[in-house]
Motif scaffolding. Structure first.
Motif, PDB file in Angstrom:
ATOM      1  N   GLY A 229       0.754  -1.240   0.000  1.00 48.85           N
ATOM      2  CA  GLY A 229       0.000   0.000   0.000  1.00 48.85           C
ATOM      3  C   GLY A 229       0.781   1.285   0.000  1.00 48.85           C
ATOM      4  O   GLY A 229       0.228   2.332   0.356  1.00 48.85           O
ATOM      5  N   THR A 275      -2.087   1.392   5.512  1.00 46.35           N
ATOM      6  CA  THR A 275      -1.807   1.797   4.135  1.00 46.35           C
ATOM      7  C   THR A 275      -1.979   0.662   3.156  1.00 46.35           C
ATOM      8  O   THR A 275      -1.804   0.847   1.970  1.00 46.35           O
ATOM      9  CB  THR A 275      -0.365   2.324   4.024  1.00 46.35           C
ATOM     10  N   ALA A 276      -2.269  -0.541   3.623  1.00 45.01           N
ATOM     11  CA  ALA A 276      -2.481  -1.648   2.710  1.00 45.01           C
ATOM     12  C   ALA A 276      -3.767  -1.431   1.925  1.00 45.01           C
ATOM     13  O   ALA A 276      -4.642  -0.682   2.344  1.00 45.01           O
ATOM     14  CB  ALA A 276      -2.558  -2.971   3.477  1.00 45.01           C
ATOM     15  N   THR A 277      -3.876  -2.071   0.771  1.00 42.62           N
ATOM     16  CA  THR A 277      -5.065  -1.935  -0.053  1.00 42.62           C
ATOM     17  C   THR A 277      -6.294  -2.351   0.742  1.00 42.62           C
ATOM     18  O   THR A 277      -6.340  -3.461   1.278  1.00 42.62           O
ATOM     19  CB  THR A 277      -4.934  -2.818  -1.303  1.00 42.62           C
TER      20      THR A 277
END
Length: 514
Positions: A229, A275-277
């Motif tokens: 991300g 922040t990961a998808t």
């Protein structure tokens, strides 16, 4: 003389866009014909583009990290001494007012430049839309910018160039020496009282900064960051000129995971939100989704098109390769050189395509025509850091065994990094796939569209084999050919396969065709 525009050419194989990885020159630099000026990442590889013109760089067409499309201006070049000539010619401008001005190069279509004046120096590089001319490539100056050397500020970003050998290294790099302010302008680096300076510097290196464009060589590093991300170029790497290595990305990922788990407080610049998808509404517990990158999307579309359009068939046979290995040992001993099995089989394939040209062809579905190719551009399926690619050896039919071996070796070395010349991934007419290196015997391979066939070689293994009515231990391999049934029938494919098999079982038989 007016400035000349270097238009981003067609990169081949339907690729219409590329991301600027690094500029190798800056405005004001004087460049020679065929000097590498930019490094681009397409859906298939990282390539260096040489300039087809000589001159002084007037402006660049984009910043590092920007995606450019075929047909857009990549660079503007002013002829050397043009400014001085303009000043000297100013008094005579009125006298020449009645002389028609020479027109500048025009773009006939995206990626195709049509110059209306002949250049004093011409390019010997292969760029679609710029042609191939008989001029030797100009060597890069020792002072040329290097990806691992001093960078230049271009449009507010830091640009760096490639190393001399163009290789990528994911190994952890040593931190830069000397004192250096790693924080954004006007800000004070976060440092707890009593912190070790080295630890503080490492913390600063693992801080995201929006708008930063640190150099990132490896596509693997870029992909790893995207999967978690964030953009790897927004890190300040610990390598020279802020080069971001895999170790930097993995360290930042570890800090993210620790922060999310509540084990440590996030330091300055560390994202405080995941922040990961974000999961899609369909995502179930225990699974996660990874978006395809540019190359993976292009590969998926290519494979799907091949399966959708080509009515393929496959035939195979086991072959006794004992005599091939013996001939290879004799050749190596006689010459003092090294010849690999792939190079030898490649030579047999070229000879077989001369006898069976319908396999060195493609099918034009729009016109219902068979397109026979005069030359053999031999594709070599290769597993690279960027995934499965098929670099091409052009003009293989004109090469001796030694020349073909060297060309195959060059493509093999380039495959180790996934960085190829601009023309290396296009124009193939037949593909050779040595999947025996993966430890398998056979495969019903997907044909590399728009080619008509692919030959596969399985692993070399010792097996019981009948020789002159008695059992013997022989080294055996499996040959497999997948072919487009619109182009030829099974009898033609079988004849091609048995010819290659005969060369493997009795290499001396090829002498009759040399």
């Amino acid at each position: 003389m007016s400035a000349r525009e270097f238009i981003l050419p067609d990169l081949g194989e339907g690729l219409t866009e590329a991301e600027v990885v690094a500029w190798l020159v800056a405005p004001g630099d004087e460049v020679a014909v065929d000097q590498p000026v930019v490094e681009l990442e397409s859906a298939k590889s990282v390539v260096q583009l040489p300039t087809p013109f000589a001159g002084v760089v007037e402006s660049l067409g984009g910043e590092v990290g920007q995606v450019l499309h075929a047909g857009e201006v990549l660079m503007r070049l002013t002829p050397v001494g043009a400014a001085a000539e303009a000043a000297a010619d100013a008094p005579a401008a009125t006298a020449r007012a009645d002389v028609p001005a020479r027109t500048a190069p025009e773009a006939a279509e995206p990626g195709i430049a049509v110059p209306t004046e002949s250049a004093g120096e011409e390019s010997g590089a292969v760029l679609i839309g710029y042609g191939t001319r008989a001029t030797a490539a100009t060597a890069r100056a020792a002072s040329a910018p290097s990806r691992f050397g001093a960078g230049r500020a271009i449009g507010g970003t830091s640009a760096a160039g490639p190393t001399g050998d163009g290789t990528a290294d994911d190994r952890p790099a040593s931190p830069p020496t000397g004192a250096q302010d790693l924080s954004p302008a006007g800000e004070t680096p976060h440092r707890d009282e009593g912190d070790d300076p080295a630890v503080a510097e490492a913390h600063a290196a693992h801080t995201l900064e929006h708008g930063r464009h640190s150099p990132v060589i490896s596509p693997i590093v870029r992909r790893l960051a995207r999967e978690h991300g964030f953009d790897a170029s927004e890190l300040l790497g610990t390598g020279p000129d802020g080069l971001v290595s895999r170790a930097d990305v993995e360290a930042f990922i570890a800090e993210l995971e620790e922060a999310r788990a509540g084990r440590t407080a996030p330091h300055a610049g560390l994202p405080t939100v995941a922040t990961a998808t974000p999961p899609t509404p369909d995502t179930r517990a225990g699974e996660h989704r990874v978006p395809l990158d540019r190359m993976q999307r292009a590969a998926a579309a290519h494979f799907s098109r091949s399966r959708r359009e080509i009515p393929e068939a496959t035939v195979w046979m086991d072959v006794d390769a004992t005599e091939l290995l013996a001939a290879r040992r004799q050749l190596n001993d006689a010459t003092g050189e090294r010849f690999g099995v792939t190079a030898l089989v490649a030579r047999f394939v070229v000879a077989a395509l001369r006898r069976h040209p319908s396999l060195n062809a493609s099918f034009d579905a729009e016109r219902d025509e068979l397109v026979l190719h005069d030359g053999v551009n031999l594709g070599l399926a290769a597993q690279t850091p960027r995934g499965l690619l098929v670099p091409v050896v052009h003009g293989a039919e004109r090469m001796s065994l030694r020349e073909l071996r060297d060309a195959v070796q060059a493509r093999t070395e380039q495959s180790a990094t996934g960085a190829f010349p601009p023309d290396a991934l296009s124009g193939g007419t037949f593909t050779l796939n040595n999947y025996g290196t993966l430890g398998v015997d056979g495969s019903a391979a997907i044909i590399n569209h728009p080619e008509a066939a692919m030959l596969g070689i399985g692993r070399l293994v010792e097996r019981p084999w009948v020789v002159d009515g008695a059992l013997a231990v022989r080294t055996v391999t499996e040959l497999t050919i997948s072919f487009d049934h619109r182009v030829c029938d099974g009898a033609e494919a079988a004849a091609f396969l048995t010819y290659v098999a005969g060369c493997i079982e009795r290499p001396i038989s090829l002498l009759a065709d040399l």
